[in-house]
Design a protein around this motif. Structure first.
Motif, mmCIF file in Angstrom:
data_model
loop_
_atom_site.group_PDB
_atom_site.id
_atom_site.type_symbol
_atom_site.label_atom_id
_atom_site.label_comp_id
_atom_site.label_asym_id
_atom_site.label_seq_id
_atom_site.Cartn_x
_atom_site.Cartn_y
_atom_site.Cartn_z
ATOM 1 N N LYS A 202 10.253 6.066 0.723
ATOM 2 C CA LYS A 202 9.661 7.335 1.134
ATOM 3 C C LYS A 202 8.145 7.256 1.218
ATOM 4 O O LYS A 202 7.496 6.514 0.470
ATOM 5 C CB LYS A 202 10.072 8.437 0.151
ATOM 6 N N LEU A 203 7.597 8.061 2.124
ATOM 7 C CA LEU A 203 6.152 8.101 2.306
ATOM 8 C C LEU A 203 5.432 8.481 1.021
ATOM 9 O O LEU A 203 4.335 7.978 0.739
ATOM 10 C CB LEU A 203 5.800 9.097 3.421
ATOM 11 N N GLY A 204 6.056 9.334 0.215
ATOM 12 C CA GLY A 204 5.436 9.761 -1.036
ATOM 13 C C GLY A 204 5.183 8.625 -2.009
ATOM 14 O O GLY A 204 4.355 8.757 -2.925
ATOM 15 N N ASP A 205 5.873 7.490 -1.809
ATOM 16 C CA ASP A 205 5.687 6.329 -2.681
ATOM 17 C C ASP A 205 4.704 5.306 -2.111
ATOM 18 O O ASP A 205 4.469 4.264 -2.718
ATOM 19 C CB ASP A 205 7.037 5.639 -2.931
ATOM 20 N N ALA A 206 4.146 5.615 -0.926
ATOM 21 C CA ALA A 206 3.258 4.659 -0.251
ATOM 22 C C ALA A 206 1.821 4.800 -0.728
ATOM 23 O O ALA A 206 1.382 5.869 -1.159
ATOM 24 C CB ALA A 206 3.332 4.868 1.261
ATOM 25 N N ASP A 207 1.083 3.701 -0.622
ATOM 26 C CA ASP A 207 -0.359 3.692 -0.909
ATOM 27 C C ASP A 207 -1.128 3.937 0.378
ATOM 28 O O ASP A 207 -0.691 3.505 1.468
ATOM 29 C CB ASP A 207 -0.784 2.319 -1.448
ATOM 30 N N ASN A 208 -2.277 4.606 0.275
ATOM 31 C CA ASN A 208 -3.150 4.577 1.448
ATOM 32 C C ASN A 208 -3.811 3.204 1.486
ATOM 33 O O ASN A 208 -3.932 2.507 0.468
ATOM 34 C CB ASN A 208 -4.149 5.747 1.467
ATOM 35 N N LEU A 209 -4.223 2.784 2.668
ATOM 36 C CA LEU A 209 -4.618 1.387 2.863
ATOM 37 C C LEU A 209 -5.832 0.970 2.036
ATOM 38 O O LEU A 209 -5.789 -0.098 1.393
ATOM 39 C CB LEU A 209 -4.848 1.116 4.353
ATOM 40 N N PRO A 210 -6.913 1.747 1.980
ATOM 41 C CA PRO A 210 -8.064 1.300 1.173
ATOM 42 C C PRO A 210 -7.706 1.087 -0.301
ATOM 43 O O PRO A 210 -8.145 0.108 -0.915
ATOM 44 C CB PRO A 210 -9.076 2.445 1.340
ATOM 45 N N GLU A 211 -6.896 1.986 -0.867
ATOM 46 C CA GLU A 211 -6.494 1.834 -2.269
ATOM 47 C C GLU A 211 -5.643 0.587 -2.463
ATOM 48 O O GLU A 211 -5.785 -0.133 -3.458
ATOM 49 C CB GLU A 211 -5.731 3.075 -2.739
ATOM 50 N N LEU A 212 -4.745 0.335 -1.510
ATOM 51 C CA LEU A 212 -3.888 -0.846 -1.621
ATOM 52 C C LEU A 212 -4.711 -2.125 -1.567
ATOM 53 O O LEU A 212 -4.469 -3.060 -2.347
ATOM 54 C CB LEU A 212 -2.843 -0.845 -0.500
ATOM 55 N N ILE A 213 -5.677 -2.172 -0.673
ATOM 56 C CA ILE A 213 -6.519 -3.364 -0.569
ATOM 57 C C ILE A 213 -7.270 -3.607 -1.874
ATOM 58 O O ILE A 213 -7.390 -4.753 -2.346
ATOM 59 C CB ILE A 213 -7.505 -3.241 0.618
ATOM 60 N N GLU A 214 -7.747 -2.538 -2.494
ATOM 61 C CA GLU A 214 -8.442 -2.682 -3.775
ATOM 62 C C GLU A 214 -7.493 -3.198 -4.855
ATOM 63 O O GLU A 214 -7.870 -4.031 -5.689
ATOM 64 C CB GLU A 214 -9.060 -1.343 -4.203
ATOM 65 N N LYS A 215 -6.258 -2.711 -4.854
ATOM 66 C CA LYS A 215 -5.261 -3.190 -5.820
ATOM 67 C C LYS A 215 -4.984 -4.680 -5.622
ATOM 68 O O LYS A 215 -4.866 -5.442 -6.585
ATOM 69 C CB LYS A 215 -3.960 -2.403 -5.675
ATOM 70 N N ILE A 216 -4.854 -5.087 -4.355
ATOM 71 C CA ILE A 216 -4.589 -6.499 -4.064
ATOM 72 C C ILE A 216 -5.756 -7.359 -4.537
ATOM 73 O O ILE A 216 -5.577 -8.399 -5.181
ATOM 74 C CB ILE A 216 -4.339 -6.710 -2.555
ATOM 75 N N LYS A 217 -6.964 -6.911 -4.237
ATOM 76 C CA LYS A 217 -8.154 -7.668 -4.648
ATOM 77 C C LYS A 217 -8.283 -7.710 -6.167
ATOM 78 O O LYS A 217 -8.868 -8.640 -6.724
ATOM 79 C CB LYS A 217 -9.398 -7.060 -4.014
ATOM 80 N N GLY A 218 -7.683 -6.705 -6.824
ATOM 81 C CA GLY A 218 -7.727 -6.678 -8.286
ATOM 82 C C GLY A 218 -6.629 -7.491 -8.938
ATOM 83 O O GLY A 218 -6.499 -7.504 -10.163
ATOM 84 N N GLY A 219 -5.807 -8.150 -8.099
ATOM 85 C CA GLY A 219 -4.792 -9.044 -8.642
ATOM 86 C C GLY A 219 -3.422 -8.425 -8.773
ATOM 87 O O GLY A 219 -2.568 -8.944 -9.487
ATOM 88 N N LEU A 220 -3.169 -7.302 -8.036
ATOM 89 C CA LEU A 220 -1.872 -6.625 -8.096
ATOM 90 C C LEU A 220 -0.699 -7.576 -7.884
ATOM 91 O O LEU A 220 0.314 -7.505 -8.565
ATOM 92 C CB LEU A 220 -1.831 -5.510 -7.023
ATOM 93 N N HIS A 221 -0.851 -8.498 -6.947
ATOM 94 C CA HIS A 221 0.278 -9.321 -6.494
ATOM 95 C C HIS A 221 0.448 -10.623 -7.264
ATOM 96 O O HIS A 221 1.442 -11.324 -7.082
ATOM 97 C CB HIS A 221 0.059 -9.665 -5.019
ATOM 98 N N GLU A 222 -0.513 -10.965 -8.100
ATOM 99 C CA GLU A 222 -0.550 -12.335 -8.628
ATOM 100 C C GLU A 222 0.664 -12.703 -9.488
ATOM 101 O O GLU A 222 1.096 -13.841 -9.485
ATOM 102 C CB GLU A 222 -1.840 -12.535 -9.426
ATOM 103 N N ASN A 223 1.191 -11.735 -10.201
ATOM 104 C CA ASN A 223 2.312 -12.042 -11.106
ATOM 105 C C ASN A 223 3.665 -11.634 -10.529
ATOM 106 O O ASN A 223 4.651 -11.580 -11.240
ATOM 107 C CB ASN A 223 2.086 -11.362 -12.450
ATOM 108 N N LEU A 224 3.701 -11.328 -9.241
ATOM 109 C CA LEU A 224 4.955 -10.864 -8.633
ATOM 110 C C LEU A 224 5.684 -12.003 -7.952
ATOM 111 O O LEU A 224 5.066 -12.990 -7.585
ATOM 112 C CB LEU A 224 4.641 -9.749 -7.625
#
Length: 224
Positions: A202-224
Motif C-alpha cells: 500500500k501507498l501508506g507504507d511507502a517512503d517519499n524519495l528524498p527520505e528513502l535516499i537518506e535512509k539508504i545513505k545511512g546504511g538501511l540496506h547493509e544488513n538486509l
C-alpha cells in the motif's frame, strides 16, 4: 545485500519510473535495480523498486492487482489523454447527467477490450510506441483483454469526475479516460492519478524519495 531488497516509493510528480530507479541505483551503488510496473511521469503513488536478487521477483509484483484514485475531466481531451499534451475542447457537457456517467462506467467494468494509448511505453515492431507518437506517426495498436474489477465514481463536480479503480496488469487508466469520453460523446482526459496499491503493498507504507535516499545513505540496506 545478498538476498536483495524491495523498496516501496511514493513516486514524485513529473519523475519517470526510471528516474527513480536511477536515483536508487546511484545511492545503492549497484547496477541490479529495477521497477515493477511503470507509472507515467504525471502520475504519483506507489512504485515498487527491486534491488539485487529481488529483481528476479519483478514479474511476480507486476502480475498483481493495482488500485488507483484520480480525476477525469470531460468535455475536453488531449493527444495523450492526460496533461502531457495540450488540452483541446471537444463538446458541451451541459446535457451529461450522473446516470449517463454511471451507465458508461458500467460498460467499462469487468473484462474489457482496451487499446493502449499511443503515448505509452509498450513496444510495437521492437520500438516504444511513444517514440512514433512524438514524431507524429500513428500506429495501429491491437486491443488487449484487461479486467477492471472495480470502477467506482467517488465524486462528480463537472467537468471533473473522481474515481477509484481496481484493475489487472496492463490496464491503462488514460485509455479508460478516452473510452469514457467516447461513450459519453464529449471526450475526456486524465487530469490526476495516484496508484494506491499493488497487491498487498500500500501507498501508506511507502517512503517519499528524498527520505528513502537518506535512509539508504545511512546504511538501511547493509544488513538486509
Amino acid at each position: 545485500m545478498e538476498e536483495g531488497i524491495v523498496f516501496l516509493v511514493d513516486k514524485p510528480y513529473e519523475w519517470t519510473s526510471f528516474d527513480v530507479v536511477k536515483k536508487i541505483r546511484n545511492a545503492l551503488k549497484i547496477k541490479k535495480v529495477g521497477h515493477a510496473g511503470t507509472l507515467d511521469p504525471l502520475a504519483t503513488g506507489l512504485l515498487i523498486i527491486c534491488a539485487g536478487k529481488m529483481t528476479k521477483q519483478i514479474d511476480t509484483f507486476q502480475q498483481q492487482e493495482k488500485e488507483y484514485t484520480g480525476t477525469f475531466v470531460i468535455g475536453k481531451t488531449t493527444e495523450s489523454f492526460d496533461l502531457e499534451k495540450e488540452v483541446v475542447d471537444v463538446a458541451d457537457i451541459s446535457h451529461i447527467t450522473e446516470s449517463d456517467i454511471l451507465a458508461a462506467v458500467k460498460q467499462l467494468t469487468g473484462e474489457i477490450q482496451q487499446i493502449p494509448p499511443m503515448h505509452s511505453a509498450i513496444r510495437k515492431d521492437g520500438k516504444r510506441v511513444y517514440e512514433s507518437a512524438r514524431k507524429g506517426i500513428t500506429l495501429e495498436l491491437d486491443a488487449r483483454t484487461v479486467t477492471v474489477n472495480t470502477f467506482e465514481i467517488t465524486g462528480i463536480s463537472l467537468p471533473e469526475i473522481h474515481f477509484r479503480i481496481v484493475c489487472t496488469k496492463g490496464t491503462y487508466i488514460r485509455s479508460l479516460a478516452r473510452d469514457l469520453g467516447e461513450l459519453l460523446g464529449v471526450g475526456a482526459y486524465l487530469s490526476a492519478l495516484i496508484r494506491t496499491r499493488i497487491g498487498k503493498y500500500k501507498l501508506g507504507d511507502a517512503d517519499n524519495l528524498p527520505e528513502l535516499i537518506e535512509k539508504i545513505k545511512g546504511g538501511l540496506h547493509e544488513n538486509l
